[in-house]
Design an enzyme around this catalytic site. Structure first.
Site, PDB file in Angstrom:
ATOM      1  N   ASP A   1       0.838  -1.208   0.000  1.00 28.84           N
ATOM      2  CA  ASP A   1       0.000   0.000   0.000  1.00 28.84           C
ATOM      3  C   ASP A   1       0.870   1.254   0.000  1.00 28.84           C
ATOM      4  OD1 ASP A   1       0.854  -0.151   2.611  1.00 28.84           O
ATOM      5  OD2 ASP A   1      -1.143  -0.061   3.510  1.00 28.84           O
ATOM      6  N   SER A   2       2.203   1.061  -0.023  1.00 25.06           N
ATOM      7  CA  SER A   2       3.118   2.182  -0.278  1.00 25.06           C
ATOM      8  C   SER A   2       2.802   2.814  -1.628  1.00 25.06           C
ATOM      9  CB  SER A   2       4.575   1.705  -0.253  1.00 25.06           C
ATOM     10  OG  SER A   2       4.755   0.591  -1.113  1.00 25.06           O
TER      11      SER A   2
ATOM     12  N   ASP B   1      -1.012  -6.271   0.002  1.00 23.80           N
ATOM     13  CA  ASP B   1      -1.352  -5.628   1.275  1.00 23.80           C
ATOM     14  C   ASP B   1      -2.854  -5.498   1.488  1.00 23.80           C
ATOM     15  OD1 ASP B   1       0.658  -4.909   3.039  1.00 23.80           O
ATOM     16  OD2 ASP B   1       1.230  -3.138   1.883  1.00 23.80           O
TER      17      ASP B   1
ATOM     18  N   LYS C   1      -0.999  -9.530   3.191  1.00 23.79           N
ATOM     19  CA  LYS C   1      -0.192  -9.018   4.317  1.00 23.79           C
ATOM     20  C   LYS C   1      -1.056  -8.117   5.193  1.00 23.79           C
ATOM     21  CE  LYS C   1       3.343  -5.931   3.662  1.00 23.79           C
ATOM     22  NZ  LYS C   1       2.931  -4.722   4.399  1.00 23.79           N
TER      23      LYS C   1
ATOM     24  N   GLU D   1      -0.949  -5.582   8.692  1.00 21.09           N
ATOM     25  CA  GLU D   1      -0.100  -4.862   9.648  1.00 21.09           C
ATOM     26  C   GLU D   1      -0.563  -5.130  11.079  1.00 21.09           C
ATOM     27  OE1 GLU D   1       0.590  -0.692   9.007  1.00 21.09           O
ATOM     28  OE2 GLU D   1       1.210  -0.987   6.932  1.00 21.09           O
TER      29      GLU D   1
ATOM     30  N   GLU E   1       9.762  -4.361   9.920  1.00 19.12           N
ATOM     31  CA  GLU E   1      10.192  -3.076   9.352  1.00 19.12           C
ATOM     32  C   GLU E   1      10.819  -2.201  10.430  1.00 19.12           C
ATOM     33  OE1 GLU E   1       7.200  -1.062   7.031  1.00 19.12           O
ATOM     34  OE2 GLU E   1       8.472   0.702   6.738  1.00 19.12           O
TER      35      GLU E   1
END
Ligand code: KIV
Length: 271
Positions: free
Chosen positions: A54-55, A93, A122, A124, A189
């Protein structure tokens, strides 16, 4: 390589292949990808895992955080990447608020897999109940711990996580718990290299680091950062491979070689 997954007769890497790489001590290479052309280029350079991160909200859409990224955006970009790759594993993501409840997470994960073509999603944070629920439904899950960009408004800044002993202990406990909950991959991260090494050694699943030192089972970077594209501040943990190569392909090939040979990340890219 496993024998079942194929696209046009070409073998696609599976989670079993990534797991075997960890067991054999071979470093896993990963980069973010957002479209078919780059997916093909990275695939040809031997990148093992394409992360549709999602970057993309920041590097493609020009937002100042990942928070505006929608499920529609993620499905669209995952489709493009899946279409462009031949062999690489595609990880996508779950964007901000798409996993707000366990049911919503599973529904959105299913869309990324069924419509996007992702092989794994993925999430978070150590959302244990959500990970367990998705895994029970047959959804392959990658957990993401350490710096969590979706929490930027709560945190106020992007910073290294797990520097204090208590925080490091909690991160290690979270890592063990997400593995127990059924996650098959972990991304860590922006955490100290010693902590990332401890996590990688204690977990049986592959641990891929970004800003987490050289002793993880693999490395991931945001593609645009490692190509030196972008107007924002360059994070310490990244490296501009266009400084060394005279083409995009050469830059990616150098990254792949340096990760495999453990030349990247160096101490100057680690915490
Ligand atoms: O969205 C993304 O690109 C990511 C990486 C920073 C790991 O989650």
């Amino acid at each position: 390589m496993s024998q079942y997954a194929t696209i046009s007769g070409t073998k696609i890497k599976t989670i079993a292949d990534l797991q075997a790489m960890k067991q054999a001590g071979q470093k896993i290479t990963s980069l973010t990808a957002y479209d078919a052309s780059f997916a093909a280029l990275l695939d040809q350079a031997g990148v093992d895992v394409l992360l549709v991160g999602d970057s993309l909200g920041m590097v493609v859409q020009g937002h100042s955080s990942t928070l505006p990224v929608s499920m529609q955006d993620m499905i669209y970009h995952t489709q493009l990447v899946s279409r462009g790759r031949q062999q690489a594993f595609v990880l996508a993501d779950l964007p901000f608020m798409s996993a707000a409840t366990v049911e919503l997470a599973a529904e959105n994960a299913a869309l990324l897999i069924q419509q996007g073509g992702a092989q794994m999603v993925k999430i978070e944070g150590a959302k244990i109940a959500t990970i367990q629920f998705m895994v029970q439904q047959g959804i392959p899950v990658c957990a993401h711990l350490g710096l969590l960009p979706q929490l930027i408004y709560q945190a106020g800044k992007y910073s290294v996580q797990g520097k204090e002993e208590k925080e490091a202990e909690r991160l290690l406990a979270d890592a063990l718990e997400v593995e127990q909950a059924g996650a098959q991959l972990l991304i860590v991260e922006c955490i100290p290299a010693t902590l990332a090494q401890q996590i990688s050694e204690q977990l049986t699943i592959p641990v891929i680091g970004i800003g987490a030192g050289v002793n993880c089972d693999g490395q991931v970077l945001v593609l645009y950062d490692m190509l030196g594209i972008g107007t924002g501040r360059k994070p310490r943990f990244t490296k501009d491979y266009m400084q060394q190569g005279d083409s995009l392909a050469a830059a990616v090939q150098t990254y792949v070689a340096e990760v495999r040979e453990q030349k990247f990340p160096g101490l100057e890219h680690s915490f």
